[in-house]
Write an enzyme that holds these catalytic residues in place. Structure first.
Site, PDB file in Angstrom:
ATOM      1  N   HIS A   8      -1.358 -25.172  92.254  1.00  0.00           N
ATOM      2  CA  HIS A   8      -1.836 -24.331  91.151  1.00  0.00           C
ATOM      3  C   HIS A   8      -2.957 -25.109  90.479  1.00  0.00           C
ATOM      4  CE1 HIS A   8       2.526 -23.378  91.370  1.00  0.00           C
ATOM      5  NE2 HIS A   8       2.214 -22.171  90.939  1.00  0.00           N
ATOM      6  N   ASP A  60      16.613 -19.837  90.274  1.00  0.00           N
ATOM      7  CA  ASP A  60      15.763 -20.314  91.356  1.00  0.00           C
ATOM      8  C   ASP A  60      15.854 -21.843  91.420  1.00  0.00           C
ATOM      9  OD1 ASP A  60      13.838 -20.108  93.306  1.00  0.00           O
ATOM     10  OD2 ASP A  60      12.167 -19.804  91.924  1.00  0.00           O
ATOM     11  N   ASP A  65       7.311 -19.679 101.661  1.00  0.00           N
ATOM     12  CA  ASP A  65       7.698 -20.772 100.771  1.00  0.00           C
ATOM     13  C   ASP A  65       9.118 -21.156 101.152  1.00  0.00           C
ATOM     14  OD1 ASP A  65       5.321 -20.981  99.479  1.00  0.00           O
ATOM     15  OD2 ASP A  65       6.079 -20.494  97.475  1.00  0.00           O
ATOM     16  N   ASP A  70       8.158 -25.200  98.900  1.00  0.00           N
ATOM     17  CA  ASP A  70       8.234 -24.923  97.460  1.00  0.00           C
ATOM     18  C   ASP A  70       9.643 -25.338  97.025  1.00  0.00           C
ATOM     19  OD1 ASP A  70       7.951 -24.103  94.910  1.00  0.00           O
ATOM     20  OD2 ASP A  70       7.353 -22.049  95.362  1.00  0.00           O
ATOM     21  N   GLU A 103       3.282 -13.076  96.136  1.00  0.00           N
ATOM     22  CA  GLU A 103       4.602 -13.698  96.325  1.00  0.00           C
ATOM     23  C   GLU A 103       5.647 -12.946  95.508  1.00  0.00           C
ATOM     24  OE1 GLU A 103       4.616 -17.995  96.089  1.00  0.00           O
ATOM     25  OE2 GLU A 103       6.679 -17.989  95.381  1.00  0.00           O
ATOM     26  N   ASP A 157      -1.659 -27.655  88.100  1.00  0.00           N
ATOM     27  CA  ASP A 157      -0.921 -28.829  88.621  1.00  0.00           C
ATOM     28  C   ASP A 157      -1.860 -29.988  88.812  1.00  0.00           C
ATOM     29  OD1 ASP A 157       1.036 -26.924  89.310  1.00  0.00           O
ATOM     30  OD2 ASP A 157       0.374 -26.886  91.406  1.00  0.00           O
TER      31      ASP A 157
HETATM   32  C1  XUL Z   1       7.931 -19.765  91.366  1.00  0.00           C
HETATM   33  C2  XUL Z   1       7.161 -19.994  92.589  1.00  0.00           C
HETATM   34  C3  XUL Z   1       5.758 -20.441  92.416  1.00  0.00           C
HETATM   35  C4  XUL Z   1       4.819 -19.868  93.425  1.00  0.00           C
HETATM   36  C5  XUL Z   1       3.375 -20.178  93.158  1.00  0.00           C
HETATM   37  O1  XUL Z   1       9.236 -19.388  91.569  1.00  0.00           O
HETATM   38  O2  XUL Z   1       7.678 -19.861  93.672  1.00  0.00           O
HETATM   39  O3  XUL Z   1       5.732 -21.818  92.440  1.00  0.00           O
HETATM   40  O4  XUL Z   1       5.114 -20.291  94.702  1.00  0.00           O
HETATM   41  O5  XUL Z   1       2.983 -19.848  91.887  1.00  0.00           O
HETATM   42 CO    CO Z   2       6.982 -20.091  95.622  1.00  0.00          CO
END
Ligand code: XUL
Ligand code: CO
Length: 437
Positions: free
Chosen positions: A99, A305, A294, A337, A230, A102
């Site tokens: 991101h 999550d 991911d 991820d 996503e 980040d």
């Molecule tokens: C949040 C998530 C994010 C995305 C990118 O749950 O998965 O990190 O992958 O914004």
């Molecule tokens: Co993600």
């Protein structure tokens, strides 16, 4: 400067090895179904978890003290770049994802923030050139800062919407400059808490308008990354608009965006939506929308999550079975991820976690390839639907049937005979193949 001085390059030692800092299954050059493991899996590191994350949770501050943490945020940002490329080299992963926030800290104005980002993008570019490492995707963080309290593309405040547009413009430019192969949109705060204060129709129309602007701008600057949305059903908002693959595809189709987007599917998001990861991959694949993955896993007992590193071999096998059946992951990849647990705060844990994830996916790939070669499942499925290849079934598939022709057939076809779906036998076959890898 080295940040992981005590750790050398992680290599493949094979099944018999008891070296924790070696791969037992991920052998990048090993050929599986005509392609190397490296090319099948296209692994990526998630910058935010590995270099920016600190191990905070809702009850406590970070536990990880990283050697790249300095007092000045830009010093830390620069050090993270170096740590990222050292890590990619040592773990043998070809891609990374980030991101905008980040990699570089926000300044007090958008101009200052963009300047910070440019300084870091210069460093990323140089390091990519010298290392050969690539950007699987970048994205814009439009959920952390308080300005996003009501959303970004779905905010109730047009000034915030304009800021989102400005941030996306810059983020697309950075993606182009770094040769991102994909560009991800995760709607971190694109959802709602209560319908009592929400104009859902306007919010969704505005979100689509923003996506159209992004498509137009990418065309204008010649940024040819695959755009990916996503899906996630909840968290942070109670109800996220991009709930799951099917909902997101319907949204894209409604707003005539389907040609420009595919999906970045995440395992833990699938389970939060009440699906398996393989379900989400199948839904995307049959709609021509499988973009990227991911990779992580949730916890059966925890309803949020958790982004754990994937270690469930049954799940990685089913995931890779879907990917192989879909013809591969294309321009996408397998992005971890995933974050180390709060108690796994030592730097070495970053390596151990990625090794566990990469070996689990390699195992899944090998098992899935065996399942395909054996035709154990596909042969069963083919046979199960054989009635649609002849007689009345062939007419149905060819679009030649009507309710009248179905009635005529059904009237003289008595009694109807069904056959077992053999689910338990099929699961036993999957187990046997997983054990045999
Ligand atoms: C949040 C998530 C994010 C995305 C990118 O749950 O998965 O990190 O992958 O914004
Ligand atoms: Co993600």
């Amino acid at each position: 400067m080295s940040y992981f001085g005590s750790i050398g390059k992680i290599s493949y030692e094979g099944k018999g090895s008891d070296n924790p800092l070696a791969f037992k299954h991920y052998n990048p050059q090993e050929v599986v179904l005509g392609k190397t493991m490296e090319d099948h899996l296209r692994f990526a590191i998630a910058y935010w978890h590995t270099f920016t994350g600190t191990g905070t949770d809702p009850f406590g501050v970070g536990t990880a003290v990283r050697p790249w943490d300095f007092a000045n945020p830009m010093d830390t940002a620069k050090a993270r770049v170096e740590a990222n490329f050292e890590f990619l080299e040592k773990i043998g992963v070809p891609y990374y994802c980030f991101h905008d926030r980040d990699v570089a800290p926000e300044g007090s104005t958008l101009q200052e923030t963009n300047k910070n980002l440019d300084v870091i993008a210069d460093m990323l570019e140089q390091n990519m050139k010298s290392s050969g490492k690539k950007l699987l995707w970048n994205t814009a963080n439009m959920f952390t800062h308080p300005r996003w309290v009501h959303g970004a593309g779905t905010t109730s405040n047009a000034d915030v919407y304009a800021y989102a547009g400005a941030q996306l413009k810059k983020s697309l430019e950075i993606g182009k400059r770094l040769g991102a192969e994909n560009y991800v949109f995760w709607g971190g705060r694109e959802g709602y808490e209560t319908l009592l204060n929400t104009d859902m129709a306007l919010e969704l129309d505005n979100l689509a308008r923003l996506f159209h602007m992004c498509v137009a701008y990418a065309n204008e600057i010649g940024f040819d990354a695959q755009f990916l949305i996503e899906p996630k059903p909840k968290e942070p908002t109670k109800h996220q608009y991009d709930f799951d693959a099917a909902t997101t595809i319907a949204f894209l189709q409604k707003y005539d965006l389907q040609k420009h987007f595919k999906l970045n599917l995440e395992a833990n998001h699938a389970t939060l939506a009440g699906h398996t990861f393989d379900h989400e991959i199948r839904v995307a694949a049959i709609n021509g929308m499988l973009g990227s993955l991911d990779a992580n896993q949730g916890d059966l007992l925890i309803g949020w999550d958790t982004d754990e590193f994937p270690t469930d071999l049954y799940a990685t096998t089913m995931t890779m079975y879907e990917v192989l059946q879909a013809g591969g992951i294309g321009k996408g990849g397998v992005n971890f991820d995933a974050k180390v647990r709060r108690a796994s705060f030592e730097d070495e844990d970053l390596f151990l976690a990625h090794i566990a994830g990469m070996d689990s996916y390699a195992w899944g790939l090998k098992a899935a390839a065996k399942l395909i070669e054996s035709k154990a499942l596909s042969g069963f499925v083919e046979n199960r639907y054989r009635s649609f290849r002849e007689g009345i079934g062939a007419d149905i598939v060819a679009g030649k049937a009507s309710l009248a022709s179905l009635e005529q057939y059904a009237m003289q076809n008595n009694p109807i005979k069904n056959e077992s779906g053999r689910q338990e036998r099929l699961k036993a076959i999957v187990n046997e193949i997983i054990f045999s890898v």
